[in-house]
Design a protein around this motif. Structure first.
Motif, PDB file in Angstrom:
ATOM      1  N   VAL A  96      30.261  26.435  30.636  1.00  0.00           N
ATOM      2  CA  VAL A  96      28.848  26.383  31.024  1.00  0.00           C
ATOM      3  C   VAL A  96      28.573  27.418  32.114  1.00  0.00           C
ATOM      4  CG1 VAL A  96      26.984  24.921  31.900  1.00  0.00           C
ATOM      5  CG2 VAL A  96      28.754  23.927  30.437  1.00  0.00           C
ATOM      6  N   VAL A  97      29.454  27.478  33.101  1.00  0.00           N
ATOM      7  CA  VAL A  97      29.308  28.430  34.204  1.00  0.00           C
ATOM      8  C   VAL A  97      29.307  29.860  33.674  1.00  0.00           C
ATOM      9  CG1 VAL A  97      30.468  29.373  36.240  1.00  0.00           C
ATOM     10  CG2 VAL A  97      30.207  26.902  35.978  1.00  0.00           C
ATOM     11  N   PHE A 154       5.177  26.714  35.886  1.00  0.00           N
ATOM     12  CA  PHE A 154       4.698  27.580  36.955  1.00  0.00           C
ATOM     13  C   PHE A 154       5.573  28.826  37.063  1.00  0.00           C
ATOM     14  CE2 PHE A 154       4.645  29.163  41.260  1.00  0.00           C
ATOM     15  CZ  PHE A 154       3.288  29.300  41.496  1.00  0.00           C
ATOM     16  N   LEU A 155       6.893  28.631  37.100  1.00  0.00           N
ATOM     17  CA  LEU A 155       7.813  29.761  37.237  1.00  0.00           C
ATOM     18  C   LEU A 155       7.725  30.696  36.038  1.00  0.00           C
ATOM     19  CD1 LEU A 155      10.933  27.952  38.718  1.00  0.00           C
ATOM     20  CD2 LEU A 155       9.259  29.373  39.925  1.00  0.00           C
ATOM     21  N   LYS A 156       7.655  30.120  34.867  1.00  0.00           N
ATOM     22  CA  LYS A 156       7.549  30.924  33.644  1.00  0.00           C
ATOM     23  C   LYS A 156       6.283  31.772  33.679  1.00  0.00           C
ATOM     24  CE  LYS A 156       6.536  29.396  29.351  1.00  0.00           C
ATOM     25  NZ  LYS A 156       6.683  28.563  28.161  1.00  0.00           N
ATOM     26  N   ASN A 157       5.164  31.157  34.044  1.00  0.00           N
ATOM     27  CA  ASN A 157       3.890  31.879  34.100  1.00  0.00           C
ATOM     28  C   ASN A 157       3.849  32.914  35.217  1.00  0.00           C
ATOM     29  OD1 ASN A 157       2.832  30.521  31.876  1.00  0.00           O
ATOM     30  ND2 ASN A 157       2.035  28.868  33.139  1.00  0.00           N
ATOM     31  N   ALA A 158       4.645  32.696  36.265  1.00  0.00           N
ATOM     32  CA  ALA A 158       4.700  33.636  37.384  1.00  0.00           C
ATOM     33  C   ALA A 158       5.698  34.770  37.127  1.00  0.00           C
ATOM     34  CB  ALA A 158       5.062  32.897  38.672  1.00  0.00           C
ATOM     35  N   GLY A 159       6.379  34.723  35.986  1.00  0.00           N
ATOM     36  CA  GLY A 159       7.281  35.805  35.609  1.00  0.00           C
ATOM     37  C   GLY A 159       8.719  35.659  36.083  1.00  0.00           C
ATOM     38  N   PHE A 160       9.100  34.497  36.569  1.00  0.00           N
ATOM     39  CA  PHE A 160      10.478  34.283  36.996  1.00  0.00           C
ATOM     40  C   PHE A 160      11.379  34.088  35.782  1.00  0.00           C
ATOM     41  CE2 PHE A 160       8.263  33.041  40.840  1.00  0.00           C
ATOM     42  CZ  PHE A 160       9.104  33.452  41.855  1.00  0.00           C
ATOM     43  N   LYS A 161      12.551  34.681  35.821  1.00  0.00           N
ATOM     44  CA  LYS A 161      13.584  34.394  34.816  1.00  0.00           C
ATOM     45  C   LYS A 161      14.020  32.963  35.080  1.00  0.00           C
ATOM     46  CE  LYS A 161      17.192  34.931  32.042  1.00  0.00           C
ATOM     47  NZ  LYS A 161      17.066  34.919  30.621  1.00  0.00           N
ATOM     48  N   THR A 162      13.789  32.076  34.113  1.00  0.00           N
ATOM     49  CA  THR A 162      14.044  30.654  34.316  1.00  0.00           C
ATOM     50  C   THR A 162      14.915  30.098  33.191  1.00  0.00           C
ATOM     51  OG1 THR A 162      11.861  30.478  35.345  1.00  0.00           O
ATOM     52  CG2 THR A 162      12.941  28.423  34.747  1.00  0.00           C
ATOM     53  N   VAL A 163      15.931  29.362  33.576  1.00  0.00           N
ATOM     54  CA  VAL A 163      16.827  28.690  32.650  1.00  0.00           C
ATOM     55  C   VAL A 163      16.822  27.208  33.005  1.00  0.00           C
ATOM     56  CG1 VAL A 163      19.231  28.469  31.898  1.00  0.00           C
ATOM     57  CG2 VAL A 163      18.288  30.729  32.397  1.00  0.00           C
ATOM     58  N   VAL A 164      16.761  26.352  32.013  1.00  0.00           N
ATOM     59  CA  VAL A 164      16.799  24.908  32.233  1.00  0.00           C
ATOM     60  C   VAL A 164      18.134  24.382  31.714  1.00  0.00           C
ATOM     61  CG1 VAL A 164      15.745  22.685  31.673  1.00  0.00           C
ATOM     62  CG2 VAL A 164      14.291  24.695  32.055  1.00  0.00           C
ATOM     63  N   VAL A 165      18.769  23.530  32.534  1.00  0.00           N
ATOM     64  CA  VAL A 165      19.998  22.867  32.119  1.00  0.00           C
ATOM     65  C   VAL A 165      19.757  21.370  32.207  1.00  0.00           C
ATOM     66  CG1 VAL A 165      22.460  22.508  32.550  1.00  0.00           C
ATOM     67  CG2 VAL A 165      21.434  24.750  33.008  1.00  0.00           C
ATOM     68  N   GLU A 166      19.850  20.709  31.060  1.00  0.00           N
ATOM     69  CA  GLU A 166      19.743  19.252  31.015  1.00  0.00           C
ATOM     70  C   GLU A 166      21.153  18.701  30.888  1.00  0.00           C
ATOM     71  OE1 GLU A 166      17.205  18.581  27.653  1.00  0.00           O
ATOM     72  OE2 GLU A 166      15.400  19.050  28.804  1.00  0.00           O
ATOM     73  N   ILE A 167      21.484  17.751  31.762  1.00  0.00           N
ATOM     74  CA  ILE A 167      22.839  17.196  31.792  1.00  0.00           C
ATOM     75  C   ILE A 167      22.767  15.715  31.438  1.00  0.00           C
ATOM     76  CG2 ILE A 167      24.915  16.830  33.169  1.00  0.00           C
ATOM     77  CD1 ILE A 167      23.848  19.076  35.037  1.00  0.00           C
ATOM     78  N   LYS A 191      28.179  11.473  28.875  1.00  0.00           N
ATOM     79  CA  LYS A 191      28.585  10.903  27.586  1.00  0.00           C
ATOM     80  C   LYS A 191      30.063  10.541  27.697  1.00  0.00           C
ATOM     81  CE  LYS A 191      28.553  11.911  22.650  1.00  0.00           C
ATOM     82  NZ  LYS A 191      28.292  12.935  21.648  1.00  0.00           N
ATOM     83  N   ASN A 192      30.314   9.257  27.933  1.00  0.00           N
ATOM     84  CA  ASN A 192      31.672   8.768  28.179  1.00  0.00           C
ATOM     85  C   ASN A 192      32.266   9.483  29.388  1.00  0.00           C
ATOM     86  OD1 ASN A 192      31.487   7.006  25.935  1.00  0.00           O
ATOM     87  ND2 ASN A 192      31.982   8.709  24.583  1.00  0.00           N
ATOM     88  N   GLU A 193      33.418  10.093  29.246  1.00  0.00           N
ATOM     89  CA  GLU A 193      34.062  10.806  30.353  1.00  0.00           C
ATOM     90  C   GLU A 193      33.591  12.254  30.449  1.00  0.00           C
ATOM     91  OE1 GLU A 193      36.262   9.449  32.591  1.00  0.00           O
ATOM     92  OE2 GLU A 193      35.699   7.558  31.627  1.00  0.00           O
ATOM     93  N   LYS A 194      32.737  12.664  29.532  1.00  0.00           N
ATOM     94  CA  LYS A 194      32.295  14.047  29.483  1.00  0.00           C
ATOM     95  C   LYS A 194      30.817  14.143  29.805  1.00  0.00           C
ATOM     96  CE  LYS A 194      35.826  15.345  26.268  1.00  0.00           C
ATOM     97  NZ  LYS A 194      36.318  16.564  25.759  1.00  0.00           N
ATOM     98  N   ARG A 195      30.311  15.360  29.763  1.00  0.00           N
ATOM     99  CA  ARG A 195      28.890  15.623  29.956  1.00  0.00           C
ATOM    100  C   ARG A 195      28.424  16.514  28.815  1.00  0.00           C
ATOM    101  NH1 ARG A 195      29.709  12.291  33.351  1.00  0.00           N
ATOM    102  NH2 ARG A 195      29.317  12.386  35.567  1.00  0.00           N
ATOM    103  N   VAL A 196      27.185  16.312  28.412  1.00  0.00           N
ATOM    104  CA  VAL A 196      26.546  17.214  27.452  1.00  0.00           C
ATOM    105  C   VAL A 196      25.582  18.070  28.268  1.00  0.00           C
ATOM    106  CG1 VAL A 196      25.057  17.407  25.438  1.00  0.00           C
ATOM    107  CG2 VAL A 196      26.777  15.588  25.549  1.00  0.00           C
ATOM    108  N   TYR A 197      25.738  19.385  28.163  1.00  0.00           N
ATOM    109  CA  TYR A 197      24.879  20.346  28.855  1.00  0.00           C
ATOM    110  C   TYR A 197      24.033  21.063  27.821  1.00  0.00           C
ATOM    111  CZ  TYR A 197      28.214  19.710  32.649  1.00  0.00           C
ATOM    112  OH  TYR A 197      29.014  19.169  33.629  1.00  0.00           O
ATOM    113  N   ARG A 198      22.732  20.934  27.938  1.00  0.00           N
ATOM    114  CA  ARG A 198      21.817  21.676  27.074  1.00  0.00           C
ATOM    115  C   ARG A 198      21.179  22.759  27.916  1.00  0.00           C
ATOM    116  NH1 ARG A 198      21.204  16.414  26.024  1.00  0.00           N
ATOM    117  NH2 ARG A 198      21.927  15.698  24.009  1.00  0.00           N
ATOM    118  N   VAL A 199      21.402  24.009  27.529  1.00  0.00           N
ATOM    119  CA  VAL A 199      20.957  25.154  28.308  1.00  0.00           C
ATOM    120  C   VAL A 199      19.951  25.931  27.475  1.00  0.00           C
ATOM    121  CG1 VAL A 199      21.670  27.239  29.537  1.00  0.00           C
ATOM    122  CG2 VAL A 199      23.247  25.287  29.364  1.00  0.00           C
TER     123      VAL A 199
END
Length: 136
Positions: A14-15, A109-122, A125-133
């Motif tokens: 992910v990193v 707001f950031l998108k409309n202001a022109g910022f490069k924006t990435v969303v990570v939803e965490i 899930k059991n002992e792990k994590r699901v990362y949606r980027v």
């Protein structure tokens, strides 16, 4: 959107993906329940850049680390308060900005202001994590 399922031992995927997306800097909005791993992701990202001692900015709202890494926590605030505190100007500084608890208002707001924006939803899930980027 890219999806990763990993434990702490494989968080580097992910990193590495985020580093590729944010070569020129930008804002990463982190979403997930309490204890989902938002701060852990920031710690691992910073560690991969040679930065140690990353702590949650829950009470200070903002932490600034070496290597142009910034970390914000909006758990107890909203976009209006964020702007009143002058933190929007901080996002214009070169580097990578991680914002925990950023909502859709901030994202739009950031998108409309022109910022490069990435969303990570965490999602735990059991002992792990699901990362949606995805790019906002």
């Amino acid at each position: 959107m890219e999806t990763f399922e990993s434990g702490l031992d494989s968080l580097t995927k992910v990193v590495d993906y985020l580093k590729e997306l944010l070569k020129e800097g930008g804002v990463v909005i982190l979403r997930g329940d309490l204890g989902s791993g938002k701060t852990t992701l920031v710690k691992e990202f910073a560690k991969s850049c040679g930065v140690e001692n990353v702590t949650s900015p829950t009470f200070s709202i903002q932490q600034i680390y070496d290597k142009d890494i910034y970390h914000y926590d909006l758990y107890r605030t909203d976009l209006k308060k964020f702007m009143e505190l002058g933190l929007l100007e901080e996002l214009a500084r070169p580097g990578i900005h991680f914002v925990e608890w950023g909502d859709e208002k901030l994202e739009n707001f950031l998108k409309n202001a022109g910022f490069k924006t990435v969303v990570v939803e965490i999602e735990p899930k059991n002992e792990k994590r699901v990362y949606r980027v995805y790019n906002a």
